[in-house]
Design an enzyme around this catalytic site. Structure first.
Site, mmCIF file in Angstrom:
data_model
loop_
_atom_site.group_PDB
_atom_site.id
_atom_site.type_symbol
_atom_site.label_atom_id
_atom_site.label_comp_id
_atom_site.label_asym_id
_atom_site.label_seq_id
_atom_site.Cartn_x
_atom_site.Cartn_y
_atom_site.Cartn_z
ATOM 1 N NE ARG C 662 -0.477 2.339 0.356
ATOM 2 C CZ ARG C 662 0.331 1.655 -0.472
ATOM 3 N NH1 ARG C 662 -0.154 0.690 -1.204
ATOM 4 N NH2 ARG C 662 1.599 1.975 -0.552
ATOM 5 C CG ASN C 665 -10.613 -0.541 6.350
ATOM 6 O OD1 ASN C 665 -11.521 -1.003 5.667
ATOM 7 N ND2 ASN C 665 -10.430 -0.873 7.622
ATOM 8 N N GLY C 735 -7.102 11.121 -0.737
ATOM 9 C CA GLY C 735 -8.292 11.644 -0.068
ATOM 10 C C GLY C 735 -9.558 11.022 -0.631
ATOM 11 N N GLY C 737 -12.937 11.555 1.060
ATOM 12 C CA GLY C 737 -14.191 12.068 1.595
ATOM 13 C C GLY C 737 -15.091 12.793 0.615
ATOM 14 C CD GLU C 738 -14.170 17.575 0.570
ATOM 15 O OE1 GLU C 738 -14.736 18.653 0.529
ATOM 16 O OE2 GLU C 738 -12.944 17.452 0.796
#
Lengths: 331, 172, 771
Positions: C662, C665, C735, C737-738
């Protein structure tokens, strides 16, 4: 940064006296190199003589058609000046290829002439460096030397000269005007910077009490067809691996005028006399360009880290001349 | 110690400083103007960018004493008396930031950059050096802003924000 | 196209299906104004009366014992308050040994007890700290401290030590290797094979904010301003080191100026600032110099990797071998899982994965954005591309022919996997079909043009998080959780989640974070923060709605009387029985009950609560990992231009299609994904930490000589998210970020291969390697 006393000189005479009386004094222009070196502890002046108020920030046309550039002209002003853009585009491009816009707004022409190397062993006070500490050895020769020089090197030092502007000035036969309490003298670019030899800490022909007051560009029809090519590890804001300042005049397919200098590959802004010699009178062809480049790089000596620069410089010279021939001036 | 009279964001400040104090440290440590950031202290990242008489400079390599009497504008002052500078809003709208640490420098730099471009100054990617008023392409924005590093990689949003703001200014 | 097996479905709540009004919207980040006006204050920007400044003195030898320190010159500098060395520093408790029962024991960047020892373990280790009235005096005086050493032999050359590497151990959180069948034999028998060696250099995070600490002691109470990625670890670590109760330590970190893993552990600067404040009795600030960060904070390990692939003529993989050597420091460092993605990406019949380690006398390495996968995908995805060349197959087609139905090494189920969809969509959007496969066959003016692809892969994690939610009679909501904001937009995302869970406007929610006085948040690591907080936040919101319903039912006259929680939906600032049914606002419920607010909490910060929470977390984690393989993944498409004369590479176009579950934003998720790609571009083309093999000293400790990408290096980056929730993760989040940094370097190297015919196997791909 070691504490120092600060003097702001209102005129040239005061500035010259201030350094003549104090061997520990240094002139401060834009500060982009000196302040950095002072913070790193490489430069430790007792007195800083701020010269930015001196009336040396003009660019003007000379009676002979050449241009006189005051030593305190900021790099950004130099690059943007209409006379430079139109008549010496290689100089405009070289300056714009250096550093960042912020630094170009600060840095002066005089300071750029005196810019010191980016060799990491020079910058690291725990490392051996004959330039920083004569006799201590050279960390770069057996260490990291990917950014280092292949021309004009010695067993004592292989540090590359970092300036872009100076490479263009070398190609343009510029003359540096310097002044001290003893008077004014004029030093051609070709002899302004010194190869390291056994005294790498001596980088220029200047005495410590001499002030660069101006740079003069002789009139040159060749210079109008000139450009600067900089090869570097990222697209902007990085020092050159190899750079080429080239001016080319061709009539009826024959090279009738040429000015060529290399950056990133030499211990000084490198005037490519051998290549110029090979080109003058030769047909303006890819083959001549390549042969001239090979002639220039013939005496180059590389180390495992930087030997690639020899071939890269050959190719960059050839490509820059080719582009000048096919596309002409960027002006 | 030297007495340094700085003019920052329209206000006068008199400081007693040792001459080695940088303009950046004078702003951050003496005047409490911490919006200007220190990322490298060696002119290599642009986080410390401020405007001196409208020109962008790296305040980390500027000795404060050298800038006495110059009109210094920092991120805290770019809006003047207004509620905010439209470029600040454009950065937020276009997400031209993540951690925020380079943002002040990016915004001050962009203001200086647009003034330089407006004055006809060329860049390293300007094809025809003598053509004043060349278009501010994305390539031009990127080259001219390359003195401001962003490690979060918000570059696309920053370019979008600058382009959007410049276009709005051109409309006015 | 075969569909991948999916996990059993539960009935999703409105917030989970994204039908709420905030989740999914590309809202502006809530701290945007603070960050664009200079109002946001970072760790070195908090004023304190009487503040003193500290600076480090670094060891100039690589390994040895300090034999003498001459501080006279430094002490004579006007304004110097103290020169603290191992000769006069008060004792600190040593860093604790690592224990799985206490996750905070992982916090030490190094086991060195700074200034409590005369031992030097790496070149640049802090050996003294100078405290002065001004930062200028502290730095100048630090340069005057003279230290003499007895030098000891040191092991510093990674390349020379490679042959001495020893196998990396497995743990509950990390796998050391894997074996399925006989991969070496299958490789030898394969009709088509590649067997390649790759190397990656050390890298540094280079967050634009250098590490900084402001420490203030009040008796035995300590307040620390610090740009940290793990408030809890830092608080616990400092309490232990300085012998004070955990509750006496407050860590404040509302803004972190970039981190990328480099601010996860506790490093020397932090501990020594606290020590300096204790010694001088003054508030002390230490902002590390950029060089200081390189000398005292670890970076990414270098690596040497072998990837060998064997295939049948149709591209079916029969053998996949991936081995790695990485380094740790003698005094600490996280062993990297360079073969991690190779457990999951390809359905090879025989697999051999092995990870080896060398230990060097160097500052301990530390996680940097996608440790393991970022360098591991470079090797694996480059080798797959080379195999495609050898087979004469399109590199996407080769990948699709080997896309696994189940996890290749152990047959576990994927909770969710949409790599096929990512490639299909990406190929279409990028115009992959316009690529002519022959190297050097595409040109634009004088440039050689190359197109490359590579897969991105990053495991999904979830950590424990304690959260409270308070709803006030005026309709405002406060979410409290000590999580971290380094640019991911955590406060914005959690406000969106809370708004939908409670059915209130986004603007009504305020999120408090970045402070150890708040309920303990998760560390910002493993791309797990958003999902971890969201899980507890959703649970807290459910609890809160339950309490409000109970309040309503207890008071006479509520239209909610007799209703059960399952009948109700949260919207319009209240609880309602269906779209048209009766209900009432939270304000009305609270007013009738005579209450100003209602609050719900998930997790406990008592000692027992914390232990219980960690145990619950560990058992859930292990149970979960036995059952599912969870990961974010994606497909990178890149176009490069190569100057045939000079070998310069410019990235001219990028598309990344990601499955991150999901999207909360879209604006901030796209930014973060782009950021990983930008970091990957640097990793691929220009970044490299130069460690002198003669003495282990870092020779380019600054941003002038360590080349992170600048504006001009970065083209427009098109990012697309499939936006399908993972059924096993909170809110379906995998997730962000990576994942996007993984695969980038390979995509570029593959595009360079396509442009030039040259395979560069040693990063970074600098012009000299293409001459």
């Amino acid at each position: 940064m070691r504490p120092f006393s600060y003097v702001s000189a209102p005129d040239v005479a005061t500035a010259l006296r201030a350094v003549a009386d104090d061997p520990g004094a240094k002139f401060l222009g834009g500060g982009t190199n000196l302040v950095d070196l002072m913070r790193a502890g490489i430069e430790q002046p007792d007195t800083v003589v701020d010269i930015t108020s001196l009336p040396l920030a003009e660019i003007g046309e000379r009676p002979d058609g050449g241009v006189r550039i005051g030593a305190l002209v900021r790099n950004s002003r130099l690059a943007a000046h209409p006379l430079i853009r139109a008549r010496y585009p290689v100089l405009s491009q070289a300056v714009l290829a250096g550093a960042s816009a912020q630094l170009r707004n600060m840095a002066t022409v005089g300071g750029n002439l005196l810019q010191r190397t980016r060799c990491p062993y020079f910058y690291d006070r725990t490392a051996a460096c004959n330039k920083r500490e004569p006799g201590s050895g050279c960390g770069a020769i057996g260490g990291f030397n990917r950014g280092h020089a292949v021309l004009g090197v010695s067993g004592a030092c292989i540090a590359a000269h970092p300036s872009d502007m100076c490479v263009a000035l070398a190609a343009l036969d510029a003359v540096v005007e310097v002044e001290s309490v003893r008077g004014v003298r004029r030093v051609p670019m070709a002899s302004f910077h010194r190869p390291p030899g056994e005294t790498p800490h001596v980088e220029t022909d200047l005495s410590p009490d001499e002030l660069v007051t101006a740079v003069e560009l002789p009139p040159s029809p060749t210079a109008a067809n000139s450009r600067y090519r900089k090869v570097r590890d990222r697209a902007s804001y990085a020092f050159a691996l190899v750079s080429v300042a080239a001016a080319l005049e061709v009539r009826d397919g024959t090279v009738t005028g040429v000015g060529l200098a290399l950056g990133g590959v030499a211990t000084t802004p490198w005037r490519a006399r051998r290549a110029e010699h090979a080109l003058l009178g030769a047909p303006a062809t890819e083959e001549s360009f390549r042969r001239a480049a090979e002639a220039e790089l013939a005496p180059a000596t590389g180390l495992p880290g930087n030997a690639f620069k020899i071939e890269m410089a050959r190719r960059a010279v050839t490509a820059t001349l080719r582009r000048l021939l096919t596309e002409g001036s960027p002006a | 110690m030297v007495e340094v009279r700085l003019r920052v964001n329209g206000a006068d400040a008199s400081l007693d400083l040792p001459p080695q104090v940088s303009l950046l440290d004078a702003l951050r440590e003496r005047l409490g103007l911490t919006g200007t950031k220190k990322g490298c202290d060696q002119g290599a990242c642009g986080a410390c960018t401020v405007l001196a008489d409208g020109e962008r400079i790296n305040s980390c390599l500027a000795l404060a004493v050298q800038y006495a009497g110059r009109e210094i504008t920092t991120i805290e002052g770019i809006a003047g008396d207004g509620p905010g500078h439209p470029l600040q809003a454009a950065f937020v709208r276009n997400d031209g930031l993540q951690c925020g640490y380079c943002t002040s420098g990016q915004i001050c730099s962009a203001i200086g950059m647009l003034a330089e471009h407006g004055a006809g100054m060329p860049s390293a990617v300007t094809e025809h050096l003598c053509a004043d008023g060349a278009e501010l392409t994305d390539d031009e924005i990127r080259e001219r802003m390359s003195g401001n590093l962003c490690r979060c990689g918000a570059y696309n949003g920053i370019v979008d924000a600058i382009r959007e703001f410049a276009a709005a200014e051109a409309e006015r | 196209m075969t569909s991948t097996p999916t996990a059993p479905t539960r009935t999703p709540s409105p917030v989970e299906t994204g039908t709420g009004r905030s989740v999914g919207r590309p809202l502006d980040r809530v701290d945007g104004t603070a960050k664009t006006t200079g109002a946001a204050r970072y760790a070195a920007e908090h004023p304190h009366p009487g503040l003193a400044h500290a600076a480090l003195v670094h060891a100039a030898v690589t390994r040895g014992r300090i034999t003498g320190i001459d501080a006279a010159g430094a002490e004579a500098v006007p304004g110097v308050l103290a020169v603290i060395t191992h000769e006069n520093a008060p004792a600190m408790k040593p860093p604790p040994p690592v224990s799985v029962l206490n996750l905070s024991s992982l916090a030490s960047g190094s086991s060195v007890n700074y200034l409590n020892t005369d031992e030097v373990h790496w070149n640049g280790q802090p050996v003294a700290v100078v405290v002065a009235e001004t930062p200028e005096a502290a730095r100048h005086a630090a340069g005057l401290v003279r230290v003499s050493y007895r030098e000891l032999p040191a092991t510093v050359d990674f390349a020379a030590e490679e042959g001495n590497a020893v196998p990396q151990k497995s743990s509950a959180l990390q796998s050391g290797g894997a074996r399925k069948g006989d991969a070496e034999a299958a490789l030898a028998a394969a009709p088509v094979s590649v067997d390649l060696r790759f190397t990656t250099p050390p890298y540094h995070h280079n967050a634009i904010e250098p590490h900084a600490t402001t420490a203030v002691w009040d008796g035995d109470r300590l307040t620390v301003h610090e740009g940290t990625q793990n408030i809890t670890w830092l608080r616990d670590h400092l309490a232990l080191r300085f012998g004070v109760p955990v509750r006496n330590v407050r860590v404040v970190a509302p803004y972190v100026g970039g981190a990328f893993g480099g601010k996860t552990m506790v490093w020397a600067g932090t501990v020594l600032t606290v020590l300096a404040a204790r010694v001088t009795g003054r508030p002390v600030r230490m902002a590390l110099t950029r060089e200081g960060v390189y000398r005292t904070v670890g970076g990414r390990t270098p690596s040497a990797q072998r990837v060998a692939l064997g295939a049948r003529a149709d591209g079916t993989l029969t053998a996949l071998i991936h081995t790695s050597v990485t380094q740790t420091g003698r005094t600490g460092g996280l062993p990297e899982q360079a073969t991690s993605q190779s457990r999951h990406l390809y359905a090879a019949e025989n697999i051999l994965l092995r990870q080896n380690l060398v230990e060097l006398d160097a500052v301990p390495n530390t996680p940097m954005r996608a440790p393991g996968e970022s360098i591991g995908t470079f090797a694996l995805e480059s080798a797959v591309d080379e195999l495609a060349c050898a087979l004469g197959l399109d590199p996407i087609e080769l990948r699709m022919r080997n896309e696994p139905e189940r996890n290749p090494v152990d047959g576990k189920r994927f909770a969710h996997r949409m790599l096929r969809e990512a490639y299909a969509l990406g190929a279409e959007r990028f115009g992959w079909s316009g690529r002519t496969p022959e190297p050097g066959s595409m040109r634009d003016g004088g440039w050689l043009v190359g197109l490359g692809v590579a897969s991105a892969y990053h495991p999904s994690w979830q950590m424990p998080a304690n959260v409270t939610v308070r709803l006030s009679a005026d309709g405002s909501v406060v979410v409290r959780c000590g999580f971290h904001e380094m640019g991911m937009g955590g406060a914005t995302a959690q406000a969106q989640i809370a708004a939908d869970a409670l059915g209130v406007p986004f603007e009504a929610v305020r999120v408090e974070y970045g402070d150890s006085d708040l309920p303990s948040g998760p560390g910002a690591g493993g791309s797990a923060q958003t999902a971890s907080v969201a899980a507890s936040l959703l649970a807290a919101c459910e609890k809160l709605k339950g309490s409000l319903l109970a309040l309503a039912r207890r008071s006479g006259g509520s239209p909610l009387r007799g209703r059960r929680p399952g009948d109700l939906e949260a919207r319009d600032g209240g609880l309602w029985a269906g779209p048209a049914g009766p209900g009432e606002t939270y304000a009305a419920i609270l007013a009738r009950a005579g209450r100003d607010s209602a609050e719900a909490a998930v997790g406990s910060d008592t000692r027992v609560g914390k232990v219980t929470g960690q145990l619950r977390f560990m058992s859930k984690l292990l149970r979960d990992r036995r059952r599912w393989v969870k990961a974010a993944c994606g497909a990178h498409f890149c176009e490069v231009r190569v100057d045939p004369d000079t070998g310069e590479v410019r990235v001219s176009r990028w598309l990344g299609v990601f499955d991150v579950g999901r999207v909360v934003n879209a604006k901030m998720v796209a930014s973060q994904l782009r950021g990983g790609i930008v970091m990957g571009i640097g990793m691929a083309l220009s970044e490299e930490t130069l460690v002198d093999p003669r003495n282990g000293r870092i020779m380019n400790p600054g941003l002038a000589d360590y080349h992170v990408p600048v504006h001009a290096d970065v083209p427009p980056i098109d990012v697309h998210c499939l936006d399908v929730p993972d059924p096993t993760m909170p809110l379906g989040l995998l997730g962000v970020g990576e994942v996007s940094v993984t695969g980038v370097a390979a995509a570029i190297a593959n595009a360079v291969r396509h442009a030039t015919g040259r395979r560069v196997r040693d990063l970074p791909v600098t012009p000299d390697k293409l001459l």
